[in-house]
Write an enzyme that holds these catalytic residues in place. Structure first.
Site, PDB file in Angstrom:
ATOM      1  N   TYR A  86       0.824  -1.202   0.000  1.00  0.00           N
ATOM      2  CA  TYR A  86       0.000   0.000   0.000  1.00  0.00           C
ATOM      3  C   TYR A  86       0.858   1.252   0.000  1.00  0.00           C
ATOM      4  CZ  TYR A  86       0.714   0.978   5.052  1.00  0.00           C
ATOM      5  OH  TYR A  86       1.237   1.295   6.271  1.00  0.00           O
ATOM      6  N   ARG A 146       8.372   4.016  -4.644  1.00  0.00           N
ATOM      7  CA  ARG A 146       8.418   3.037  -3.548  1.00  0.00           C
ATOM      8  C   ARG A 146       7.395   1.916  -3.776  1.00  0.00           C
ATOM      9  NH1 ARG A 146       7.571   5.054   2.430  1.00  0.00           N
ATOM     10  NH2 ARG A 146       5.432   5.230   1.663  1.00  0.00           N
ATOM     11  N   ARG A 153      -8.120 -20.861  -1.622  1.00  0.00           N
ATOM     12  CA  ARG A 153      -7.007 -20.509  -0.738  1.00  0.00           C
ATOM     13  C   ARG A 153      -5.847 -21.461  -0.984  1.00  0.00           C
ATOM     14  NH1 ARG A 153      -5.271 -22.003   4.656  1.00  0.00           N
ATOM     15  NH2 ARG A 153      -4.212 -20.250   5.663  1.00  0.00           N
ATOM     16  N   LYS A 178       6.404  -2.113   1.919  1.00  0.00           N
ATOM     17  CA  LYS A 178       5.242  -1.511   2.591  1.00  0.00           C
ATOM     18  C   LYS A 178       4.027  -2.423   2.441  1.00  0.00           C
ATOM     19  CE  LYS A 178       3.149   3.067   3.248  1.00  0.00           C
ATOM     20  NZ  LYS A 178       3.240   3.107   4.694  1.00  0.00           N
ATOM     21  N   GLU A 219      11.698   2.449  14.455  1.00  0.00           N
ATOM     22  CA  GLU A 219      10.828   3.524  13.960  1.00  0.00           C
ATOM     23  C   GLU A 219       9.556   3.556  14.797  1.00  0.00           C
ATOM     24  OE1 GLU A 219       9.618   2.587   9.861  1.00  0.00           O
ATOM     25  OE2 GLU A 219       9.729   0.464  10.339  1.00  0.00           O
TER      26      GLU A 219
HETATM   27  N1  PDD Z   1       2.744   5.019   7.358  1.00  0.00           N
HETATM   28  N2  PDD Z   1       7.401   3.764   8.991  1.00  0.00           N
HETATM   29  C1  PDD Z   1       6.256   3.057   8.994  1.00  0.00           C
HETATM   30  C2  PDD Z   1       6.232   1.758   9.716  1.00  0.00           C
HETATM   31  C3  PDD Z   1       5.116   3.556   8.340  1.00  0.00           C
HETATM   32  O1  PDD Z   1       3.983   2.839   8.332  1.00  0.00           O
HETATM   33  C4  PDD Z   1       5.183   4.818   7.677  1.00  0.00           C
HETATM   34  C5  PDD Z   1       4.017   5.396   6.936  1.00  0.00           C
HETATM   35  C6  PDD Z   1       6.405   5.528   7.721  1.00  0.00           C
HETATM   36  C7  PDD Z   1       6.572   6.860   7.049  1.00  0.00           C
HETATM   37  O2  PDD Z   1       6.619   6.738   5.643  1.00  0.00           O
HETATM   38  P1  PDD Z   1       6.111   7.921   4.691  1.00  0.00           P
HETATM   39  O3  PDD Z   1       6.882   9.130   5.078  1.00  0.00           O
HETATM   40  O4  PDD Z   1       6.457   7.450   3.330  1.00  0.00           O
HETATM   41  O5  PDD Z   1       4.635   8.083   4.935  1.00  0.00           O
HETATM   42  C8  PDD Z   1       7.483   4.958   8.371  1.00  0.00           C
HETATM   43  C9  PDD Z   1       1.571   5.454   6.633  1.00  0.00           C
HETATM   44  C10 PDD Z   1       1.383   6.915   6.618  1.00  0.00           C
HETATM   45  C11 PDD Z   1       0.352   4.697   7.153  1.00  0.00           C
HETATM   46  O6  PDD Z   1       0.491   3.509   7.362  1.00  0.00           O
HETATM   47  O7  PDD Z   1      -0.727   5.291   7.294  1.00  0.00           O
END
Ligand code: PDD
Length: 286
Positions: free
Chosen positions: A32, A51, A100, A150, A182
């Site tokens: 996503y 990304r 599945r 992601k 993070e």
């Molecule tokens: N989350 N680290 C994690 C684990 C994240 O889920 C996100 C973003 C970031 C920051 O990435 P970016 O600057 O590209 O948004 C770092 C999004 C916003 C979410 O899950 O809603």
């Protein structure tokens, strides 16, 4: 009611349908992106598109649409839903095979599922939370080893937010082998003696699109950036801290595990970076 996008169609949100065999639903086999919208325009669309492609490549998944088509869908949804400030959420899964099965389906038979929807957040850029700052707690990072992809497997980040909530805090920072990785949905930073310190990129963290922009703006403003690991103890002794993400931009952190940083109000570096980020991003928005 929102208009959402599902596999080629723009539909009212209550008419959108996905198969129960969709691998996103059964196996979190999907990726996503969240792209923010300011003044009706997309912030850093290119970064998110690049990304997204990387996430797809790492999982040997094909995008059902081109980058140009994706941009057109984002813009169409912003227009149809009248979004001035908010976000566009995009998800691509490996699609819905006939049954599945752990093995990936044949891509010639099963096409990926593409879903997008908007989230309207009036006042996102002027969030009162940014004036106050966040409190965070530290929790163990027990996520899988490819956080640079992601994926939609967000159960542990959800649990982390709930642990924070139960502890009366706003969010959680995750710690692995003694070092902060993070935040649950953002990248983490501390500031000491004017230096901005954040973990370097690896498979341990998501390579934030906001992170990349903020570090670039910081360097352009002659600020010193150190990409290295830091501990919770170092963070508690820092002058300031903050997080970055597409949905919060630069957000000051004022308390870690009950310890207030400085005087407990948003720091100068974080506040300045938030201003620069919003200004520069708005200029470059498309
Ligand atoms: N989350 N680290 C994690 C684990 C994240 O889920 C996100 C973003 C970031 C920051 O990435 P970016 O600057 O590209 O948004 C770092 C999004 C916003 C979410 O899950 O809603």
């Amino acid at each position: 009611m929102r208009t959402v996008y599902v596999n080629g169609d723009y539909l009212p949100e209550n008419e959108a349908r996905i198969s129960i065999f969709d691998r996103g639903f059964l196996m979190a086999d999907g990726v996503y992106e969240v792209t923010s919208v300011l003044d009706g325009k997309l912030i850093d669309f290119d970064g998110h598109a690049v990304r997204l492609q990387r996430s797809l490549d790492e999982l040997e998944m094909a995008s059902p649409v081109s980058k140009d088509e994706l941009l057109a869908i984002h813009r169409e949804l912003i227009a149809r839903n009248g979004i001035d400030q908010g976000m566009v959420y995009l998800q691509i899964t490996r699609g819905a095979p006939a049954d599945r099965d752990f093995a990936y389906p044949d891509p010639d038979e099963t096409t990926p599922t593409l879903v997008l929807f908007t989230q309207n957040k009036p006042g996102l850029a002027d969030s009162p939370v940014a004036q106050k700052g966040l409190s965070v707690i530290s929790i163990d990072d027990i996520r899988w080893g490819r956080r640079d992809i992601k994926t939609v497997q967000l159960l542990y980040p959800s649990m982390g937010k709930m642990l924070a909530k139960k502890a009366g805090a706003d969010d959680a920072w995750m710690v692995q082998d003694g070092y902060v990785t993070e935040g649950t949905s953002n990248n983490a930073y501390i500031v000491k003696d004017g230096k901005i310190i954040t973990r370097e990129r690896s498979q341990d963290i998501l390579h934030g699109i906001t992170r990349a922009a903020v570090l670039r703006f910081a360097q352009e403003a002659q600020m010193v950036v150190e990409e290295r690991n830091f501990t919770i103890d170092e963070a508690k002794a820092a002058d300031e801290a903050f997080v970055t993400s597409a949905s919060t931009f630069v957000m000051p952190v004022v308390e870690i595990d009950g310890t207030k940083l400085g005087d407990g109000t948003p720091g100068r570096v974080a506040s300045r970076l938030r201003e620069i980020y919003l200004e520069e991003s708005r200029k470059a928005a498309i």
